[in-house]
Design a protein around this motif. Sequence first.
Motif, PDB file in Angstrom:
ATOM      1  N   LEU A  11      42.958  73.052  48.510  1.00  0.00           N
ATOM      2  CA  LEU A  11      42.533  74.157  47.659  1.00  0.00           C
ATOM      3  C   LEU A  11      43.648  74.467  46.662  1.00  0.00           C
ATOM      4  O   LEU A  11      44.758  74.807  47.054  1.00  0.00           O
ATOM      5  CB  LEU A  11      42.241  75.399  48.502  1.00  0.00           C
ATOM      6  CG  LEU A  11      41.821  76.651  47.743  1.00  0.00           C
ATOM      7  CD1 LEU A  11      40.495  76.422  47.016  1.00  0.00           C
ATOM      8  CD2 LEU A  11      41.725  77.842  48.689  1.00  0.00           C
ATOM      9  N   PHE A  12      43.371  74.297  45.377  1.00  0.00           N
ATOM     10  CA  PHE A  12      44.336  74.606  44.324  1.00  0.00           C
ATOM     11  C   PHE A  12      44.145  76.059  43.903  1.00  0.00           C
ATOM     12  O   PHE A  12      43.016  76.505  43.676  1.00  0.00           O
ATOM     13  CB  PHE A  12      44.146  73.668  43.130  1.00  0.00           C
ATOM     14  CG  PHE A  12      44.454  72.236  43.458  1.00  0.00           C
ATOM     15  CD1 PHE A  12      45.770  71.797  43.556  1.00  0.00           C
ATOM     16  CD2 PHE A  12      43.438  71.326  43.681  1.00  0.00           C
ATOM     17  CE1 PHE A  12      46.064  70.475  43.876  1.00  0.00           C
ATOM     18  CE2 PHE A  12      43.716  70.007  43.992  1.00  0.00           C
ATOM     19  CZ  PHE A  12      45.034  69.583  44.093  1.00  0.00           C
ATOM     20  N   VAL A  13      45.268  76.783  43.773  1.00  0.00           N
ATOM     21  CA  VAL A  13      45.210  78.216  43.507  1.00  0.00           C
ATOM     22  C   VAL A  13      46.070  78.582  42.301  1.00  0.00           C
ATOM     23  O   VAL A  13      47.237  78.186  42.226  1.00  0.00           O
ATOM     24  CB  VAL A  13      45.690  79.017  44.744  1.00  0.00           C
ATOM     25  CG1 VAL A  13      45.644  80.512  44.468  1.00  0.00           C
ATOM     26  CG2 VAL A  13      44.874  78.667  45.978  1.00  0.00           C
ATOM     27  N   LYS A  18      41.006  79.327  35.593  1.00  0.00           N
ATOM     28  CA  LYS A  18      40.436  78.870  34.320  1.00  0.00           C
ATOM     29  C   LYS A  18      41.195  77.676  33.753  1.00  0.00           C
ATOM     30  O   LYS A  18      40.606  76.875  33.036  1.00  0.00           O
ATOM     31  CB  LYS A  18      40.459  80.009  33.293  1.00  0.00           C
ATOM     32  CG  LYS A  18      39.513  81.132  33.630  1.00  0.00           C
ATOM     33  CD  LYS A  18      39.539  82.218  32.586  1.00  0.00           C
ATOM     34  CE  LYS A  18      38.576  83.322  33.015  1.00  0.00           C
ATOM     35  NZ  LYS A  18      38.668  84.493  32.167  1.00  0.00           N
ATOM     36  N   LEU A  19      42.491  77.541  34.061  1.00  0.00           N
ATOM     37  CA  LEU A  19      43.294  76.512  33.413  1.00  0.00           C
ATOM     38  C   LEU A  19      43.989  75.586  34.417  1.00  0.00           C
ATOM     39  O   LEU A  19      43.639  74.416  34.527  1.00  0.00           O
ATOM     40  CB  LEU A  19      44.329  77.165  32.481  1.00  0.00           C
ATOM     41  CG  LEU A  19      43.739  78.132  31.436  1.00  0.00           C
ATOM     42  CD1 LEU A  19      44.838  78.874  30.701  1.00  0.00           C
ATOM     43  CD2 LEU A  19      42.843  77.392  30.480  1.00  0.00           C
ATOM     44  N   ARG A  20      44.966  76.099  35.147  1.00  0.00           N
ATOM     45  CA  ARG A  20      45.783  75.233  36.004  1.00  0.00           C
ATOM     46  C   ARG A  20      45.039  74.700  37.218  1.00  0.00           C
ATOM     47  O   ARG A  20      44.980  73.487  37.433  1.00  0.00           O
ATOM     48  CB  ARG A  20      47.055  75.971  36.445  1.00  0.00           C
ATOM     49  CG  ARG A  20      47.996  76.273  35.291  1.00  0.00           C
ATOM     50  CD  ARG A  20      49.143  77.154  35.714  1.00  0.00           C
ATOM     51  NE  ARG A  20      48.641  78.513  35.985  1.00  0.00           N
ATOM     52  CZ  ARG A  20      49.377  79.481  36.515  1.00  0.00           C
ATOM     53  NH1 ARG A  20      50.638  79.257  36.856  1.00  0.00           N
ATOM     54  NH2 ARG A  20      48.874  80.687  36.708  1.00  0.00           N
ATOM     55  N   SER A  21      44.474  75.581  38.038  1.00  0.00           N
ATOM     56  CA  SER A  21      43.814  75.076  39.256  1.00  0.00           C
ATOM     57  C   SER A  21      42.554  74.267  38.952  1.00  0.00           C
ATOM     58  O   SER A  21      42.332  73.242  39.614  1.00  0.00           O
ATOM     59  CB  SER A  21      43.555  76.206  40.265  1.00  0.00           C
ATOM     60  OG  SER A  21      42.751  77.220  39.734  1.00  0.00           O
ATOM     61  N   PRO A  22      41.744  74.623  37.938  1.00  0.00           N
ATOM     62  CA  PRO A  22      40.615  73.737  37.610  1.00  0.00           C
ATOM     63  C   PRO A  22      41.077  72.374  37.075  1.00  0.00           C
ATOM     64  O   PRO A  22      40.412  71.359  37.299  1.00  0.00           O
ATOM     65  CB  PRO A  22      39.828  74.503  36.549  1.00  0.00           C
ATOM     66  CG  PRO A  22      40.198  75.917  36.743  1.00  0.00           C
ATOM     67  CD  PRO A  22      41.629  75.898  37.211  1.00  0.00           C
ATOM     68  N   THR A  23      42.214  72.355  36.380  1.00  0.00           N
ATOM     69  CA  THR A  23      42.759  71.068  35.929  1.00  0.00           C
ATOM     70  C   THR A  23      43.112  70.222  37.144  1.00  0.00           C
ATOM     71  O   THR A  23      42.761  69.034  37.204  1.00  0.00           O
ATOM     72  CB  THR A  23      44.003  71.267  35.028  1.00  0.00           C
ATOM     73  OG1 THR A  23      43.607  71.952  33.834  1.00  0.00           O
ATOM     74  CG2 THR A  23      44.637  69.934  34.661  1.00  0.00           C
ATOM     75  N   CYS A  62      49.527  76.226  45.646  1.00  0.00           N
ATOM     76  CA  CYS A  62      49.656  77.347  44.719  1.00  0.00           C
ATOM     77  C   CYS A  62      50.480  76.932  43.504  1.00  0.00           C
ATOM     78  O   CYS A  62      51.501  76.254  43.639  1.00  0.00           O
ATOM     79  CB  CYS A  62      50.334  78.522  45.417  1.00  0.00           C
ATOM     80  SG  CYS A  62      49.478  79.048  46.918  1.00  0.00           S
ATOM     81  N   MET A  63      50.037  77.366  42.345  1.00  0.00           N
ATOM     82  CA  MET A  63      50.757  77.027  41.124  1.00  0.00           C
ATOM     83  C   MET A  63      52.100  77.749  41.046  1.00  0.00           C
ATOM     84  O   MET A  63      53.082  77.192  40.564  1.00  0.00           O
ATOM     85  CB  MET A  63      49.922  77.356  39.879  1.00  0.00           C
ATOM     86  CG  MET A  63      48.665  76.514  39.774  1.00  0.00           C
ATOM     87  SD  MET A  63      49.023  74.750  39.631  1.00  0.00           S
ATOM     88  CE  MET A  63      47.579  74.072  40.433  1.00  0.00           C
ATOM     89  N   GLU A  64      52.160  78.990  41.551  1.00  0.00           N
ATOM     90  CA  GLU A  64      53.391  79.772  41.509  1.00  0.00           C
ATOM     91  C   GLU A  64      53.607  80.484  42.843  1.00  0.00           C
ATOM     92  O   GLU A  64      52.667  80.687  43.616  1.00  0.00           O
ATOM     93  CB  GLU A  64      53.327  80.829  40.407  1.00  0.00           C
ATOM     94  CG  GLU A  64      53.191  80.262  38.995  1.00  0.00           C
ATOM     95  CD  GLU A  64      53.094  81.359  37.954  1.00  0.00           C
ATOM     96  OE1 GLU A  64      54.114  82.031  37.715  1.00  0.00           O
ATOM     97  OE2 GLU A  64      51.993  81.546  37.395  1.00  0.00           O
ATOM     98  N   ILE A  89      54.526  75.849  38.739  1.00  0.00           N
ATOM     99  CA  ILE A  89      54.003  75.565  37.400  1.00  0.00           C
ATOM    100  C   ILE A  89      53.571  76.885  36.755  1.00  0.00           C
ATOM    101  O   ILE A  89      52.616  77.515  37.205  1.00  0.00           O
ATOM    102  CB  ILE A  89      52.808  74.580  37.460  1.00  0.00           C
ATOM    103  CG1 ILE A  89      53.269  73.241  38.033  1.00  0.00           C
ATOM    104  CG2 ILE A  89      52.195  74.406  36.076  1.00  0.00           C
ATOM    105  CD1 ILE A  89      52.165  72.218  38.195  1.00  0.00           C
ATOM    106  N   PRO A  90      54.295  77.309  35.695  1.00  0.00           N
ATOM    107  CA  PRO A  90      53.982  78.589  35.053  1.00  0.00           C
ATOM    108  C   PRO A  90      52.670  78.546  34.268  1.00  0.00           C
ATOM    109  O   PRO A  90      52.151  77.481  33.951  1.00  0.00           O
ATOM    110  CB  PRO A  90      55.175  78.810  34.115  1.00  0.00           C
ATOM    111  CG  PRO A  90      55.697  77.442  33.837  1.00  0.00           C
ATOM    112  CD  PRO A  90      55.415  76.625  35.066  1.00  0.00           C
TER     113      PRO A  90
END
Length: 120
Positions: A11-13, A18-23, A62-64, A89-90
């Motif tokens: 699971l990407f969070v 809208k941008l990072r996790s859907p990418t 998690c991105m951050e 990733i900011p």
Amino acid sequence: MSGTERPLRVLFVCTQNKLRSPTAETLFREHPGWQVASAGTARDAEISLTRDLLEWADVAVCMEKRHRDWIRAKLGGVLPDARLLTLGIPDEYGFMDPELVTLLERLVPLRLAGTSPREV
């Protein structure tokens, strides 16, 4: 995969989903041995992170750090801390931004190396 293992559920969070996790979800959708989804921590996220989604996942990427901290505060105990990974990733990339894609292609496999699904 052996007969007792299923795909690793990743699971990407991010915040808004809208941008990072859907990418990341788009990028790794066809990765062998993985099932992927994405969600956001904000109330108005495209897909909001819920307890059910987190229970589905074997690992949350998690991105951050703030996304990991949000999960700990709101949904603590659903996944062990070792299964809450942070990429650092900011929020400065667009959907499928080539720089973001490069970062994800480099960081995600490294962070998930050796991670296996829970036994079914």
